[in-house]
Design an enzyme around this catalytic site. Structure first.
Site, mmCIF file in Angstrom:
data_model
loop_
_atom_site.group_PDB
_atom_site.id
_atom_site.type_symbol
_atom_site.label_atom_id
_atom_site.label_comp_id
_atom_site.label_asym_id
_atom_site.label_seq_id
_atom_site.Cartn_x
_atom_site.Cartn_y
_atom_site.Cartn_z
ATOM 1 N N GLY A 179 0.825 -1.203 0.000
ATOM 2 C CA GLY A 179 0.000 0.000 0.000
ATOM 3 C C GLY A 179 0.856 1.248 0.000
ATOM 4 O O GLY A 179 2.009 1.236 -0.430
ATOM 5 N N GLY A 184 1.948 2.537 5.524
ATOM 6 C CA GLY A 184 3.080 1.671 5.820
ATOM 7 C C GLY A 184 3.770 2.049 7.129
ATOM 8 O O GLY A 184 4.184 1.181 7.904
ATOM 9 N N GLU A 201 5.673 -3.214 0.993
ATOM 10 C CA GLU A 201 5.714 -2.969 -0.449
ATOM 11 C C GLU A 201 4.961 -1.666 -0.702
ATOM 12 O O GLU A 201 3.736 -1.650 -0.769
ATOM 13 C CB GLU A 201 5.090 -4.146 -1.206
ATOM 14 C CG GLU A 201 5.838 -5.460 -1.045
ATOM 15 C CD GLU A 201 7.254 -5.406 -1.614
ATOM 16 O OE1 GLU A 201 7.514 -4.545 -2.484
ATOM 17 O OE2 GLU A 201 8.094 -6.212 -1.185
ATOM 18 N N CYS A 235 1.713 0.645 -8.775
ATOM 19 C CA CYS A 235 2.780 1.177 -7.920
ATOM 20 C C CYS A 235 4.084 1.385 -8.679
ATOM 21 O O CYS A 235 4.887 2.243 -8.312
ATOM 22 C CB CYS A 235 3.008 0.262 -6.716
ATOM 23 S SG CYS A 235 3.482 -1.425 -7.138
#
Length: 463
Positions: A179, A184, A201, A235
């Site tokens: 996310g 995070g 990630e 991402c």
């Protein structure tokens, strides 16, 4: 809280029973996961169409094939990955059995992401199962239809922010989160209360440098696909372009022609062009474009969460647009004077998840790789490093920590246990290490370690 606690307790009991450890059980679980993907492909594609207007043709390409390949690889290689790994010995352990034994960590929490709700949730799960762990899976609530379908097919914990926070208050043996960096940090903070290791990630602004001497038409075709597939909600999508002023107009023209080829004159009507996940993200992306006049696209429809593929030129390096991850179909172009300037530009910012270089000069490419850092790098294409299970996928610094795909996931979710097994015989070899110490006895010892007792602080032999 009760529901989350029960899910974790069931997973903990399953792991402590030893049921998840045998290779045969792991194989059964992976085969079952493979059957689920194969049998429910149509339902999965429908859910993704409802969530983000994903094309039925893109679903296998962008998510399902990758999951199937990871499962197949794990099934084929798992026994090899899980086997004891002999290591080099020294003179002190020459007759011992010395090896590394991968062992499962325990209960792994997997928090998935909404932009690729199947791949980014199930890929870590493949590695968790292969490593012999029990897992608690929390798909993103933003991809609502995918989350509901996952709940029907697999025992997952659903819900929003409150449910995720409740989960994070509980103890796990590893947390695997995909996310944004803001969330995070919260995940890492919660995990720290239990000293739980994390894989984060995340994302960031992935630069895309175009050299003036490369095949610009081909470069722009590949960049256009990577930027606007999934409506820019990827991402590792190119976040912005760096190029010299002399080729900026050519880059814009090539992207415009490619968009016409990909999505037609009106991308809103194209079955291959997606939508923004929800109204909040729609508003966020639109606010990033305020004050700019698009040279390509710019159209939007709030009622459909539609934003056309958009290109902005001459974007100031310190604008808000260049401070935040865009995560949408907006492509800024920032001009730099040369490759040196591009390298400085990249290094002045947070370390990106991906770096893309379009250049024919191999020496220049090598130099740019050596003088920058990023989670991964692809030269003369975008995003393709993600497709290789042999390459570790993950960020560095602000773009994340830890890595996965293939054996990398297995290793990430395993404890590499150091094992040394020796005999109770040949006790005389150990005499030099026991008190009372005797210099002569140490000198007679054949080992280098014991011989160091005869060297003084100046490195001279003691006589």
């Amino acid at each position: 809280v009760r529901m989350e606690r029960q899910a974790v307790q069931r997973a903990r009991e399953a792991f402590q029973s030893g049921r998840t450890r045998p290779l045969e059980f792991r194989l059964q679980q992976l085969h079952a996961l493979q059957r689920m993907i194969t049998e429910k492909e149509t339902e999965i594609a429908t859910a993704l169409k409802q969530d983000i207007n994903r094309s039925q043709y893109d679903t296998p390409l962008l998510e399902l094939i990758g999951i199937e390949n990871e499962i197949k690889l794990a099934i084929d290689r798992m026994a090899q990955w899980a086997a004891p790994r002999p290591v080099e010995k020294n003179v002190l352990t020459i007759s011992d059995e010395v090896y590394i034994q991968p062992e499962p960590l325990g209960v792994v929490l997997i928090i998935g992401a909404w932009n690729y709700p199947w791949a980014l949730t199930l890929l870590p799960l493949v590695g968790a199962i292969a490593a012999g762990n029990a897992a608690v899976v929390k798909p993103s609530e933003l991809s609502e239809y995918s989350s509901l379908l996952l709940r029907e097919l697999y025992p997952v914990v659903t819900g929003g922010v409150a449910e995720t926070q409740d989960l994070l208050r509980l103890r796990f043996d590893h947390v695997f989160f995909t996310g944004g960096s803001t969330t995070g940090k919260l995940v890492m903070e919660a995990a720290a209360q239990h000293l739980t290791p994390v894989t984060l990630e995340l994302g960031g602004k992935s630069p895309c440098y175009i050299d003036k001497d490369c095949e610009i038409r081909v470069a722009c075709r590949r960049i256009t696909w990577g930027k606007f597939v999934n409506c820019g909600q990827t991402c590792i999508a190119p976040d912005y372009i760096l190029c010299e002023p002399s080729i900026q107009s050519q880059v814009v023209d090539c992207i415009r022609l490619t968009l016409l080829e990909f999505y037609g004159a009106d991308p809103k009507c194209s079955p291959d062009y997606g939508r923004i996940i929800n109204q909040r993200h729609f508003n966020r992306i639109m606010s990033l474009m305020e004050g700019y006049t698009p040279v390509v696209g710019g159209q939007s429809d709030s009622s459909q969460c539609y934003i056309a593929p958009t290109v902005l030129k001459d974007v100031p390096p310190h604008s808000r647009l260049m401070q935040e991850e865009i995560f949408g179909p907006v492509l800024p172009i920032v001009t730099v004077s040369d490759m040196d300037d591009a390298i400085r530009f990249v290094n002045e910012r947070e370390k990106p998840l991906a770096l893309y270089i379009f250049c024919n000069d191999k020496k220049a490419v090598k130099r740019m790789i050596e003088e920058t850092t990023s989670g991964g790098v692809t030269v003369n294409d975008v995003m393709m490093h993600y497709t290789l299970s042999s390459l570790p996928f993950g960020g560095v610094g602000h773009s994340g920590m830890g890595r996965y795909h293939g054996k990398h996931t297995f290793d990430q979710l395993s404890h590499q246990r150091a094992c040394l097994i020796r005999s109770l015989k040949m006790e005389s070899v150990n005499l030099a290490r026991y008190p009372p110490q005797d210099r002569r006895r140490a000198r007679r010892s054949p080992t280098r370690w014991q011989q160091t007792a005869d060297i003084n602080s100046n490195g001279q032999p003691i006589v």
